[in-house]
Scaffold this motif. Structure first.
Motif, mmCIF file in Angstrom:
data_model
loop_
_atom_site.group_PDB
_atom_site.id
_atom_site.type_symbol
_atom_site.label_atom_id
_atom_site.label_comp_id
_atom_site.label_asym_id
_atom_site.label_seq_id
_atom_site.Cartn_x
_atom_site.Cartn_y
_atom_site.Cartn_z
ATOM 1 N N ALA A 164 34.792 43.263 138.278
ATOM 2 C CA ALA A 164 34.409 44.592 138.790
ATOM 3 C C ALA A 164 35.595 45.535 138.935
ATOM 4 O O ALA A 164 35.411 46.717 139.220
ATOM 5 C CB ALA A 164 33.712 44.427 140.142
ATOM 6 N N SER A 165 36.803 45.036 138.756
ATOM 7 C CA SER A 165 37.984 45.845 139.108
ATOM 8 C C SER A 165 38.851 46.197 137.914
ATOM 9 O O SER A 165 40.019 46.537 138.097
ATOM 10 C CB SER A 165 38.832 45.096 140.144
ATOM 11 N N VAL A 166 38.302 46.146 136.711
ATOM 12 C CA VAL A 166 39.159 46.517 135.571
ATOM 13 C C VAL A 166 39.466 48.010 135.644
ATOM 14 O O VAL A 166 38.645 48.814 136.057
ATOM 15 C CB VAL A 166 38.533 46.157 134.207
ATOM 16 N N ASN A 167 40.676 48.364 135.263
ATOM 17 C CA ASN A 167 41.145 49.752 135.396
ATOM 18 C C ASN A 167 41.995 50.072 134.156
ATOM 19 O O ASN A 167 43.191 50.347 134.258
ATOM 20 C CB ASN A 167 41.967 49.846 136.694
ATOM 21 N N GLU A 172 47.073 51.171 131.392
ATOM 22 C CA GLU A 172 47.779 51.544 130.159
ATOM 23 C C GLU A 172 48.936 52.496 130.457
ATOM 24 O O GLU A 172 50.003 52.416 129.821
ATOM 25 C CB GLU A 172 46.796 52.173 129.165
ATOM 26 N N ILE A 173 48.747 53.377 131.431
ATOM 27 C CA ILE A 173 49.851 54.277 131.818
ATOM 28 C C ILE A 173 51.049 53.443 132.267
ATOM 29 O O ILE A 173 52.187 53.672 131.848
ATOM 30 C CB ILE A 173 49.409 55.250 132.941
ATOM 31 N N THR A 174 50.783 52.450 133.112
ATOM 32 C CA THR A 174 51.886 51.608 133.596
ATOM 33 C C THR A 174 52.506 50.815 132.451
ATOM 34 O O THR A 174 53.740 50.719 132.334
ATOM 35 C CB THR A 174 51.376 50.654 134.696
ATOM 36 N N GLU A 175 51.643 50.252 131.605
ATOM 37 C CA GLU A 175 52.179 49.467 130.480
ATOM 38 C C GLU A 175 53.116 50.325 129.621
ATOM 39 O O GLU A 175 54.188 49.867 129.202
ATOM 40 C CB GLU A 175 51.003 48.928 129.627
ATOM 41 N N ASP A 176 52.718 51.577 129.391
ATOM 42 C CA ASP A 176 53.539 52.463 128.558
ATOM 43 C C ASP A 176 54.791 52.947 129.304
ATOM 44 O O ASP A 176 55.910 52.862 128.795
ATOM 45 C CB ASP A 176 52.722 53.693 128.118
ATOM 46 N N LEU A 177 54.567 53.483 130.513
ATOM 47 C CA LEU A 177 55.661 54.191 131.193
ATOM 48 C C LEU A 177 56.702 53.250 131.806
ATOM 49 O O LEU A 177 57.875 53.611 131.927
ATOM 50 C CB LEU A 177 55.101 55.123 132.285
ATOM 51 N N SER A 245 53.818 53.756 162.515
ATOM 52 C CA SER A 245 52.500 53.652 161.908
ATOM 53 C C SER A 245 52.713 53.754 160.393
ATOM 54 O O SER A 245 53.410 54.664 159.929
ATOM 55 C CB SER A 245 51.619 54.795 162.414
ATOM 56 N N VAL A 246 52.154 52.818 159.643
ATOM 57 C CA VAL A 246 52.419 52.737 158.196
ATOM 58 C C VAL A 246 51.095 52.627 157.443
ATOM 59 O O VAL A 246 50.240 51.811 157.804
ATOM 60 C CB VAL A 246 53.293 51.494 157.869
ATOM 61 N N ARG A 247 50.921 53.448 156.423
ATOM 62 C CA ARG A 247 49.723 53.364 155.575
ATOM 63 C C ARG A 247 50.140 53.430 154.112
ATOM 64 O O ARG A 247 50.854 54.351 153.712
ATOM 65 C CB ARG A 247 48.775 54.548 155.799
ATOM 66 N N ALA A 248 49.668 52.489 153.316
ATOM 67 C CA ALA A 248 49.847 52.556 151.862
ATOM 68 C C ALA A 248 48.697 53.395 151.312
ATOM 69 O O ALA A 248 47.542 53.160 151.668
ATOM 70 C CB ALA A 248 49.814 51.158 151.266
ATOM 71 N N PHE A 249 49.003 54.386 150.479
ATOM 72 C CA PHE A 249 47.931 55.230 149.936
ATOM 73 C C PHE A 249 48.048 55.332 148.417
ATOM 74 O O PHE A 249 48.931 54.702 147.828
ATOM 75 C CB PHE A 249 47.919 56.610 150.626
ATOM 76 N N ASP A 250 47.150 56.138 147.823
ATOM 77 C CA ASP A 250 47.154 56.337 146.356
ATOM 78 C C ASP A 250 46.947 55.033 145.606
ATOM 79 O O ASP A 250 47.793 54.625 144.796
ATOM 80 C CB ASP A 250 48.511 56.929 145.921
ATOM 81 N N VAL A 251 45.808 54.393 145.829
ATOM 82 C CA VAL A 251 45.578 53.082 145.196
ATOM 83 C C VAL A 251 44.846 53.197 143.854
ATOM 84 O O VAL A 251 44.218 52.242 143.400
ATOM 85 C CB VAL A 251 44.815 52.108 146.127
ATOM 86 N N GLU A 252 44.945 54.341 143.202
ATOM 87 C CA GLU A 252 44.176 54.543 141.963
ATOM 88 C C GLU A 252 44.650 53.639 140.813
ATOM 89 O O GLU A 252 43.918 53.440 139.842
ATOM 90 C CB GLU A 252 44.230 56.008 141.537
ATOM 91 N N PHE A 253 45.873 53.098 140.908
ATOM 92 C CA PHE A 253 46.370 52.208 139.845
ATOM 93 C C PHE A 253 46.018 50.739 140.109
ATOM 94 O O PHE A 253 46.467 49.852 139.392
ATOM 95 C CB PHE A 253 47.888 52.341 139.705
ATOM 96 N N ARG A 343 62.686 52.419 135.022
ATOM 97 C CA ARG A 343 61.851 53.474 134.417
ATOM 98 C C ARG A 343 62.098 54.822 135.107
ATOM 99 O O ARG A 343 61.941 55.872 134.507
ATOM 100 C CB ARG A 343 60.366 53.088 134.428
ATOM 101 N N ARG A 344 62.462 54.782 136.398
ATOM 102 C CA ARG A 344 62.656 56.036 137.142
ATOM 103 C C ARG A 344 63.964 56.732 136.785
ATOM 104 O O ARG A 344 64.172 57.888 137.177
ATOM 105 C CB ARG A 344 62.629 55.773 138.651
ATOM 106 N N VAL A 345 64.864 56.032 136.091
ATOM 107 C CA VAL A 345 66.130 56.687 135.711
ATOM 108 C C VAL A 345 66.242 56.860 134.190
ATOM 109 O O VAL A 345 67.262 57.356 133.703
ATOM 110 C CB VAL A 345 67.366 55.928 136.267
ATOM 111 N N ILE A 346 65.198 56.435 133.457
ATOM 112 C CA ILE A 346 65.219 56.602 131.996
ATOM 113 C C ILE A 346 64.007 57.413 131.523
ATOM 114 O O ILE A 346 64.134 58.345 130.731
ATOM 115 C CB ILE A 346 65.222 55.229 131.265
ATOM 116 N N GLY A 347 62.815 57.028 132.008
ATOM 117 C CA GLY A 347 61.584 57.532 131.410
ATOM 118 C C GLY A 347 60.912 58.652 132.175
ATOM 119 O O GLY A 347 61.522 59.340 132.996
ATOM 120 N N PHE A 348 59.613 58.797 131.909
ATOM 121 C CA PHE A 348 58.785 59.840 132.508
ATOM 122 C C PHE A 348 58.595 59.533 133.992
ATOM 123 O O PHE A 348 58.572 58.387 134.387
ATOM 124 C CB PHE A 348 57.421 59.829 131.801
ATOM 125 N N SER A 349 58.438 60.613 134.795
ATOM 126 C CA SER A 349 58.126 60.460 136.222
ATOM 127 C C SER A 349 59.361 59.985 136.998
ATOM 128 O O SER A 349 59.597 58.790 137.164
ATOM 129 C CB SER A 349 56.973 59.483 136.411
#
Ligand code: SR1
Ligand code: MG
Length: 396
Positions: A164-167, A172-177, A245-253, A343-349
């Protein structure tokens, strides 16, 4: 063209009025402000202030990437995020934002307003040293790692959850970037003239390339748990305090992937924070940031071990399995952490830790990150691996 109406500062009050679940924030006479607060790459986000205080947050996905409208991507990521938030809220209560509403037609989520919190990356960039955050994140990863795995769900529910959780599009964005583009000629890559040789030495090292290839394979095939999938310090909200107080957010990946990817994402971002301290000549800050890796790890191990007695099928999953599993997650985290930092010092984003530095210290920070990443990817997994990577990062 989106095919559905996008939210704007102007139309948010009317939108709230049309959503029964959001009625308590919908009275236009009590709405004292609407602000667009999205600072990520993917979505638009609005904070609605009610009676001069916290109200509700609305997050909408477009059928493209926010920072590049020519890059199409499913807006269904919003529904995936809602499903995962509900599941993570179940297994890790209090460590993710509360989900208030899901609109699958306009691809909008309504979330608890945490505007008294700050994004952790922003605090780290300012040099704030908030204690307790790294440990809470280790606890979050452990609760998700156990609660959504075979150990927490048992065989049948785990299989159903994986299915149920395929994304695929977000993976693919992560695999590429993360795993591909930084290691090939790509228009997304941006390299300072002063670090060209360092990047070439890193990406051209056959041992680095093999380790990255294996890490990508593990990312794509190890369906251990419903991981966050993008757990960098910009995906963490913090309200400093004792305890914070700590919350992890943005779980779209999120998807069923290797648990070490979430630990590694944190480790990689600790490297970036440390590199900033190093480049600014603030050795204390660099050391503190490097020390966060063990805080996250210790909390992860302790929480996972505390949950272990409740595992499914202890006949097979004995304590030897626990020790071996923890060792595997730790070794995975080293490779994934390197992939995520590099990836953060070479690629996109890119990330503010590095990008807001003047050019000369930025080059020094990037070299430090690459030294650390190369070590994490090529040295045998052993006690002290991350410490040695940290020493290399701060050695000029
Ligand atoms: C299209 S940009 C995608 C990146 O932003 C997210 O925060 C993830 O890190 C992803 O790799
Ligand atoms: Mg994000």
């Amino acid at each position: 063209m989106t095919g559905y109406e996008l939210l704007t500062v102007e139309n948010v009050p009317a939108y709230l009025g049309g959503r029964p679940a959001l009625a308590r924030w919908a009275d236009p006479a009590r709405i004292t402000g609407v602000r667009e607060i999205g600072d990520g790459n993917m979505n638009i986000v609005f904070a609605v202030e009610v009676d001069g205080g916290p109200g509700v947050v609305l997050k909408q996905s477009m059928p493209y990437v926010r920072v590049d409208p020519d890059w199409p991507i499913t807006p269904d990521r919003n529904r995936i995020e809602a499903t995962v938030l509900a599941e993570h809220g179940r297994v890790a209560p209090g460590l993710v934002p509360a989900l208030l509403d899901v609109d699958e037609t306009r691809h909008v989520l309504a979330l608890e307003d945490l505007s008294d919190h700050r994004v952790w990356r922003g605090l780290l960039v300012e040099g704030s040293r908030d204690e307790g955050v790294a440990g809470e994140l280790g606890r979050y990863v452990a609760r998700v790692a156990f609660g959504t795995s075979v150990f927490g769900l048992g065989a049948e529910r785990h299989k159903a959850a994986v299915a149920a959780s395929v994304n695929p599009e977000l993976c693919e964005i992560t695999e590429d970037l993360v795993f591909t583009e930084p290691y090939v000629e790509h228009e997304h890559n941006r390299i300072l003239p002063a670090t060209k040789a360092d990047v070439a030495a890193y990406t051209g090292d056959p041992a680095v390339r093999t380790a990255i290839g294996l890490a990508k394979l593990a990312f794509m095939t190890h369906a251990e748990a419903l991981i966050h999938g993008d757990l960098h310090t910009g995906s963490v909200l913090v309200r400093p305090g004792s305890p914070p107080s700590v919350r992890a957010f943005d779980v779209e990946f999120a998807f069923y992937g290797p648990v070490g990817f979430d630990i590694g994402a944190l480790w990689g971002n600790y490297l970036l924070a440390a590199a900033r301290g190093f480049a600014l000549g603030d050795a204390g800050r660099a050391r503190w940031a490097l020390g966060l890796a063990e805080r996250t790890w210790d909390a992860f191990r302790a929480e996972f071990t505390a949950l272990w007695p409740d595992r499914a099928d202890p006949r097979v999953y004995g304590d030897g399995v626990l020790a071996a599993y923890l060792a595997t997650v730790r070794a995975d985290a080293a490779a994934f952490g390197a992939a995520k930092a590099a990836r953060r010092v070479i690629g996109f984003s890119r990330v503010a830790d590095i990008e807001t530095l003047p050019e000369e210290p930025r080059a020094a920070a990037i070299r430090g990150v690459l030294r650390a990443c190369r070590h994490l990817l090529t040295a045998p997994p052993a006690e002290g691996l991350f410490d040695r990577a940290g020493e290399l990062l701060v050695s000029a």
